[in-house]
Design a protein around this motif. Structure first.
Motif, PDB file in Angstrom:
ATOM      1  N   GLN A  48      18.024  -5.062  -7.544  1.00  0.00           N
ATOM      2  CA  GLN A  48      18.111  -4.525  -8.903  1.00  0.00           C
ATOM      3  C   GLN A  48      16.837  -3.808  -9.355  1.00  0.00           C
ATOM      4  O   GLN A  48      16.768  -3.305 -10.462  1.00  0.00           O
ATOM      5  N   HIS A  49      15.815  -3.795  -8.508  1.00  0.00           N
ATOM      6  CA  HIS A  49      14.526  -3.227  -8.909  1.00  0.00           C
ATOM      7  C   HIS A  49      14.011  -2.248  -7.859  1.00  0.00           C
ATOM      8  O   HIS A  49      14.298  -2.374  -6.681  1.00  0.00           O
ATOM      9  N   ARG A  50      13.223  -1.306  -8.322  1.00  0.00           N
ATOM     10  CA  ARG A  50      12.605  -0.325  -7.436  1.00  0.00           C
ATOM     11  C   ARG A  50      11.306  -0.891  -6.871  1.00  0.00           C
ATOM     12  O   ARG A  50      10.728  -1.822  -7.406  1.00  0.00           O
ATOM     13  N   LEU A  51      10.832  -0.262  -5.816  1.00  0.00           N
ATOM     14  CA  LEU A  51       9.594  -0.661  -5.168  1.00  0.00           C
ATOM     15  C   LEU A  51       8.447  -0.641  -6.175  1.00  0.00           C
ATOM     16  O   LEU A  51       8.260   0.350  -6.881  1.00  0.00           O
ATOM     17  N   ILE A  71       0.897  -1.148   0.000  1.00  0.00           N
ATOM     18  CA  ILE A  71       0.000   0.000   0.000  1.00  0.00           C
ATOM     19  C   ILE A  71       0.936   1.198   0.000  1.00  0.00           C
ATOM     20  O   ILE A  71       1.407   1.631   1.051  1.00  0.00           O
ATOM     21  N   GLY A  72       1.299   1.679  -1.180  1.00  0.00           N
ATOM     22  CA  GLY A  72       2.351   2.684  -1.290  1.00  0.00           C
ATOM     23  C   GLY A  72       3.658   2.067  -0.852  1.00  0.00           C
ATOM     24  O   GLY A  72       4.056   1.019  -1.356  1.00  0.00           O
ATOM     25  N   SER A  73       4.306   2.679   0.124  1.00  0.00           N
ATOM     26  CA  SER A  73       5.559   2.116   0.619  1.00  0.00           C
ATOM     27  C   SER A  73       5.339   1.241   1.853  1.00  0.00           C
ATOM     28  O   SER A  73       6.287   0.828   2.503  1.00  0.00           O
ATOM     29  N   ILE A  74       4.078   0.948   2.163  1.00  0.00           N
ATOM     30  CA  ILE A  74       3.748   0.089   3.295  1.00  0.00           C
ATOM     31  C   ILE A  74       3.585  -1.341   2.799  1.00  0.00           C
ATOM     32  O   ILE A  74       2.874  -1.595   1.826  1.00  0.00           O
ATOM     33  N   LEU A  75       4.244  -2.268   3.489  1.00  0.00           N
ATOM     34  CA  LEU A  75       4.134  -3.688   3.157  1.00  0.00           C
ATOM     35  C   LEU A  75       3.263  -4.356   4.207  1.00  0.00           C
ATOM     36  O   LEU A  75       3.564  -4.298   5.396  1.00  0.00           O
ATOM     37  N   HIS A 122       7.470  -7.661  -1.322  1.00  0.00           N
ATOM     38  CA  HIS A 122       8.444  -8.486  -0.586  1.00  0.00           C
ATOM     39  C   HIS A 122       9.136  -7.587   0.426  1.00  0.00           C
ATOM     40  O   HIS A 122       9.321  -6.393   0.184  1.00  0.00           O
ATOM     41  N   ILE A 123       9.535  -8.146   1.539  1.00  0.00           N
ATOM     42  CA  ILE A 123      10.240  -7.362   2.551  1.00  0.00           C
ATOM     43  C   ILE A 123      11.561  -6.821   2.013  1.00  0.00           C
ATOM     44  O   ILE A 123      12.015  -5.754   2.400  1.00  0.00           O
ATOM     45  N   PHE A 124      12.186  -7.541   1.063  1.00  0.00           N
ATOM     46  CA  PHE A 124      13.435  -7.059   0.471  1.00  0.00           C
ATOM     47  C   PHE A 124      13.191  -5.837  -0.401  1.00  0.00           C
ATOM     48  O   PHE A 124      14.062  -4.987  -0.536  1.00  0.00           O
ATOM     49  N   ALA A 125      12.013  -5.722  -1.014  1.00  0.00           N
ATOM     50  CA  ALA A 125      11.690  -4.531  -1.811  1.00  0.00           C
ATOM     51  C   ALA A 125      11.600  -3.309  -0.899  1.00  0.00           C
ATOM     52  O   ALA A 125      12.095  -2.225  -1.239  1.00  0.00           O
ATOM     53  N   THR A 126      10.994  -3.475   0.267  1.00  0.00           N
ATOM     54  CA  THR A 126      10.898  -2.389   1.240  1.00  0.00           C
ATOM     55  C   THR A 126      12.288  -2.007   1.747  1.00  0.00           C
ATOM     56  O   THR A 126      12.626  -0.826   1.839  1.00  0.00           O
ATOM     57  N   ALA A 127      13.097  -3.016   2.063  1.00  0.00           N
ATOM     58  CA  ALA A 127      14.462  -2.755   2.535  1.00  0.00           C
ATOM     59  C   ALA A 127      15.288  -2.051   1.465  1.00  0.00           C
ATOM     60  O   ALA A 127      16.064  -1.148   1.769  1.00  0.00           O
ATOM     61  N   ASN A 128      15.122  -2.449   0.214  1.00  0.00           N
ATOM     62  CA  ASN A 128      15.866  -1.819  -0.875  1.00  0.00           C
ATOM     63  C   ASN A 128      15.466  -0.361  -1.058  1.00  0.00           C
ATOM     64  O   ASN A 128      16.310   0.504  -1.301  1.00  0.00           O
TER      65      ASN A 128
END
Length: 107
Positions: A30-33, A3-7, A39-45
């Protein structure tokens, strides 16, 4: 789901092979949110990118009931950030982390 930048995530209470592997870290770094499934890794990235590219301070709030997986989520965030810091130092993601990083992750 995002939800936006909320996981918003659910603890499956069982291991899912490959979900939090080094290959997953390589993929999400290698990818943006929003470019890949939530995925939790997308939020961390996203946090890592904002910290170093835009010089913005970052905070991650992990919330949930007892047994929801807050501690495991924290460990996964630290695992990703540790791997990213190794990469920024010129080491490959698969190389072993330093004793300091291992101590932080184990705590």
């Amino acid at each position: 789901t995002n939800i936006g930048s909320i996981l918003a995530s659910v603890n499956p209470y069982k291991p899912i092979p490959g979900l939090y592997s080094m290959d997953a870290i390589d993929l999400y770094k290698q990818h943006r949110l929003g470019e890949l499934p939530p995925h939790i890794f997308a939020t961390a990235n996203e946090c890592y990118c904002c910290l170093w590219k835009r010089h913005d301070s970052q905070c991650v709030l992990i919330s949930g009931e007892s047994g929801a997986g807050k501690t495991e989520s924290t460990k996964l965030l630290l695992k990703f950030l540790s791997a990213m810091s190794q990469t920024s130092l010129g080491a490959s993601v698969s190389e072993k982390s330093t004793h300091v990083e291992e101590a932080i992750l184990e705590s």
